[in-house]
Design a protein around this motif. Structure first.
Motif, mmCIF file in Angstrom:
data_model
loop_
_atom_site.group_PDB
_atom_site.id
_atom_site.type_symbol
_atom_site.label_atom_id
_atom_site.label_comp_id
_atom_site.label_asym_id
_atom_site.label_seq_id
_atom_site.Cartn_x
_atom_site.Cartn_y
_atom_site.Cartn_z
ATOM 1 N N MET A 1 0.834 -1.208 0.000
ATOM 2 C CA MET A 1 0.000 0.000 0.000
ATOM 3 C C MET A 1 0.867 1.256 0.000
ATOM 4 S SD MET A 1 -3.325 0.719 0.156
ATOM 5 C CE MET A 1 -4.591 0.133 1.250
ATOM 6 N N ASN A 2 0.619 2.153 -0.929
ATOM 7 C CA ASN A 2 1.358 3.414 -1.018
ATOM 8 C C ASN A 2 2.858 3.272 -1.187
ATOM 9 O OD1 ASN A 2 -0.789 5.195 -0.912
ATOM 10 N ND2 ASN A 2 -0.912 5.006 1.316
ATOM 11 N N LYS A 3 3.264 2.234 -1.859
ATOM 12 C CA LYS A 3 4.690 2.052 -2.122
ATOM 13 C C LYS A 3 4.998 2.607 -3.522
ATOM 14 C CE LYS A 3 6.068 -0.456 1.477
ATOM 15 N NZ LYS A 3 5.953 -1.884 1.702
ATOM 16 N N LYS A 4 6.268 2.990 -3.684
ATOM 17 C CA LYS A 4 6.717 3.438 -5.011
ATOM 18 C C LYS A 4 7.440 2.272 -5.683
ATOM 19 C CE LYS A 4 7.251 8.415 -4.524
ATOM 20 N NZ LYS A 4 6.647 8.810 -3.282
ATOM 21 N N ILE A 5 6.971 1.941 -6.871
ATOM 22 C CA ILE A 5 7.498 0.761 -7.575
ATOM 23 C C ILE A 5 8.135 1.188 -8.895
ATOM 24 C CG2 ILE A 5 6.896 -1.489 -8.567
ATOM 25 C CD1 ILE A 5 4.413 -1.500 -6.714
ATOM 26 N N CYS A 6 9.364 0.757 -9.100
ATOM 27 C CA CYS A 6 10.091 1.055 -10.342
ATOM 28 C C CYS A 6 10.299 -0.256 -11.101
ATOM 29 C CB CYS A 6 11.442 1.688 -9.976
ATOM 30 S SG CYS A 6 12.559 1.886 -11.372
ATOM 31 N N ILE A 7 9.669 -0.358 -12.283
ATOM 32 C CA ILE A 7 9.816 -1.576 -13.090
ATOM 33 C C ILE A 7 10.836 -1.337 -14.188
ATOM 34 C CG2 ILE A 7 8.650 -3.259 -14.568
ATOM 35 C CD1 ILE A 7 6.017 -2.579 -13.226
ATOM 36 N N LEU A 8 11.806 -2.212 -14.281
ATOM 37 C CA LEU A 8 12.771 -2.177 -15.382
ATOM 38 C C LEU A 8 12.412 -3.322 -16.320
ATOM 39 C CD1 LEU A 8 16.074 -1.567 -13.344
ATOM 40 C CD2 LEU A 8 14.606 0.143 -14.471
ATOM 41 N N ASN A 9 11.865 -2.971 -17.490
ATOM 42 C CA ASN A 9 11.424 -3.986 -18.450
ATOM 43 C C ASN A 9 12.523 -4.272 -19.463
ATOM 44 O OD1 ASN A 9 10.092 -5.641 -20.247
ATOM 45 N ND2 ASN A 9 8.963 -3.974 -21.227
ATOM 46 N N GLY A 10 13.087 -5.456 -19.374
ATOM 47 C CA GLY A 10 14.192 -5.840 -20.253
ATOM 48 C C GLY A 10 13.765 -6.504 -21.538
ATOM 49 N N SER A 11 12.455 -6.620 -21.775
ATOM 50 C CA SER A 11 12.018 -7.293 -23.005
ATOM 51 C C SER A 11 12.051 -6.349 -24.197
ATOM 52 C CB SER A 11 10.590 -7.839 -22.852
ATOM 53 O OG SER A 11 10.178 -8.389 -24.096
ATOM 54 N N PRO A 12 12.600 -6.809 -25.323
ATOM 55 C CA PRO A 12 12.566 -5.962 -26.523
ATOM 56 C C PRO A 12 11.212 -6.009 -27.219
ATOM 57 C CG PRO A 12 13.772 -7.989 -26.967
ATOM 58 C CD PRO A 12 13.373 -8.042 -25.518
ATOM 59 N N TYR B 1 14.409 5.416 -9.497
ATOM 60 C CA TYR B 1 15.055 4.312 -8.770
ATOM 61 C C TYR B 1 15.388 4.732 -7.340
ATOM 62 C CZ TYR B 1 19.039 1.397 -7.299
ATOM 63 O OH TYR B 1 19.906 0.603 -6.591
ATOM 64 N N LYS B 2 15.909 5.938 -7.200
ATOM 65 C CA LYS B 2 16.314 6.384 -5.864
ATOM 66 C C LYS B 2 15.123 6.490 -4.924
ATOM 67 C CE LYS B 2 19.464 9.749 -6.945
ATOM 68 N NZ LYS B 2 20.339 10.824 -6.544
ATOM 69 N N GLU B 3 13.981 6.927 -5.462
ATOM 70 C CA GLU B 3 12.757 7.096 -4.655
ATOM 71 C C GLU B 3 12.027 5.781 -4.404
ATOM 72 O OE1 GLU B 3 10.985 10.019 -3.419
ATOM 73 O OE2 GLU B 3 13.109 10.597 -3.495
ATOM 74 N N ALA B 4 12.297 4.776 -5.232
ATOM 75 C CA ALA B 4 11.483 3.552 -5.207
ATOM 76 C C ALA B 4 11.685 2.740 -3.929
ATOM 77 C CB ALA B 4 11.826 2.688 -6.424
ATOM 78 N N ASP B 5 10.568 2.176 -3.444
ATOM 79 C CA ASP B 5 10.660 1.199 -2.347
ATOM 80 C C ASP B 5 10.928 -0.181 -2.935
ATOM 81 O OD1 ASP B 5 9.573 2.994 -0.169
ATOM 82 O OD2 ASP B 5 7.889 3.061 -1.581
ATOM 83 N N ILE B 6 10.380 -0.390 -4.138
ATOM 84 C CA ILE B 6 10.454 -1.724 -4.752
ATOM 85 C C ILE B 6 10.979 -1.602 -6.185
ATOM 86 C CG2 ILE B 6 9.077 -3.729 -5.505
ATOM 87 C CD1 ILE B 6 7.036 -2.866 -3.280
ATOM 88 N N VAL B 7 11.933 -2.453 -6.519
ATOM 89 C CA VAL B 7 12.434 -2.529 -7.898
ATOM 90 C C VAL B 7 11.969 -3.862 -8.486
ATOM 91 C CG1 VAL B 7 14.494 -2.642 -9.359
ATOM 92 C CG2 VAL B 7 14.447 -1.108 -7.391
ATOM 93 N N ILE C 1 -1.201 -7.066 -6.116
ATOM 94 C CA ILE C 1 -2.218 -6.755 -5.088
ATOM 95 C C ILE C 1 -1.620 -6.907 -3.689
ATOM 96 C CG2 ILE C 1 -4.362 -7.629 -4.016
ATOM 97 C CD1 ILE C 1 -5.333 -8.337 -6.883
ATOM 98 N N SER C 2 -0.697 -7.853 -3.543
ATOM 99 C CA SER C 2 -0.144 -8.150 -2.206
ATOM 100 C C SER C 2 0.755 -7.043 -1.663
ATOM 101 C CB SER C 2 0.653 -9.456 -2.248
ATOM 102 O OG SER C 2 1.894 -9.245 -2.912
ATOM 103 N N ILE C 3 1.089 -6.081 -2.501
ATOM 104 C CA ILE C 3 2.030 -5.030 -2.048
ATOM 105 C C ILE C 3 1.298 -3.935 -1.271
ATOM 106 C CG2 ILE C 3 3.608 -3.211 -2.840
ATOM 107 C CD1 ILE C 3 4.190 -5.176 -5.233
#
Ligand code: FMN
Length: 185
Positions: free
Chosen positions: A1-12, A76-82, A183-185
């Motif tokens: 809940m209220n977390k900052k999430i940064c997704i790095l998508n490596g798929s072309p 990335y610096k702000e993210a709680d979750i990568v 949802i679990s986050i």
């Protein structure tokens, strides 16, 4: 809940199986009130680490190379979750993701003891193979990486049995797993 999430998508493949996992994960994570930013690395101008070890001088832009990593660093610096999202390529993550991840070293260089910022981490991976042994090398890499960084794994989705674009759309259980993790986050 209220977390900052940064997704790095490596798929072309912008409409590939990894992207479907990302979409479902994001849907779930947003449903639970989290903030999600996804970077499609294939579309970005990101160069490999030069190994110069001369970064870490500028908080906002810690690497000597001024490319699209400058968009990722503040998030990335702000993210709680990568979230590391990638197809399996040769039993590992894709080059696109590895190159971007190496460049995060510049953030560690901001600390005089090269300490990495602490994050929770998630792995979303699509692959053709669907056996435990197929996933074993990347599992070892991921576990080694986050343990050495002092990060915490909070979930992995191994989505095997997917080769062509759209294959995963027939695998409701895998998409559900990604959504439930969000949802679990
Ligand atoms: C260069 C390359 C290497 C691959 N290596 C593996 C592999 O080692 N093991 C595996 O199970 N699948 C492998 N695959 C299959 C992809 O992981 C699979 O097609 C995946 O669903 C692609 O995800 P995407 O749709 O997000 O691009 C490889 C595919 C490519 C193009």
């Amino acid at each position: 809940m209220n977390k900052k999430i940064c997704i790095l998508n490596g798929s072309p493949r912008m409409n590939g199986n990894t992207k479907e996992l990302i979409k479902k994960f994001t849907e779930g994570a947003k449903e639970s009130g989290n903030e999600v930013v996804c970077f499609d690395l294939q579309k970005m101008d990101i160069h490999g680490c030069l190994g110069c070890c001369k970064g870490g001088k500028d908080e906002l832009c810690p690497c000597v190379q001024k490319d699209d990593m400058m968009k990722i660093y503040p998030v990335y610096k702000e993210a709680d979750i990568v979230v590391l999202a990638s197809p399996m390529y040769y039993w590992g993550i894709t080059g696109q993701l590895k190159i971007a991840f190496d460049r995060l070293f510049a953030v560690a260089e901001l600390d005089k003891n090269y300490r990495n910022p602490k994050k929770d981490c998630i792995l979303l991976m699509a692959a053709e193979g669907d056996t435990e042994s197929n996933f074993a090398p990347v599992k070892a890499f991921y576990e080694g990486l986050i343990s050495n960084l002092g990060w915490k794994n909070i979930g992995i989705v191994y989505a095997g049995g997917n080769m062509d674009i759209g294959d995963i759309l027939n695998k409701k259980d895998q998409l559900e797993e990604a959504k439930n993790l969000g949802i679990s986050i």
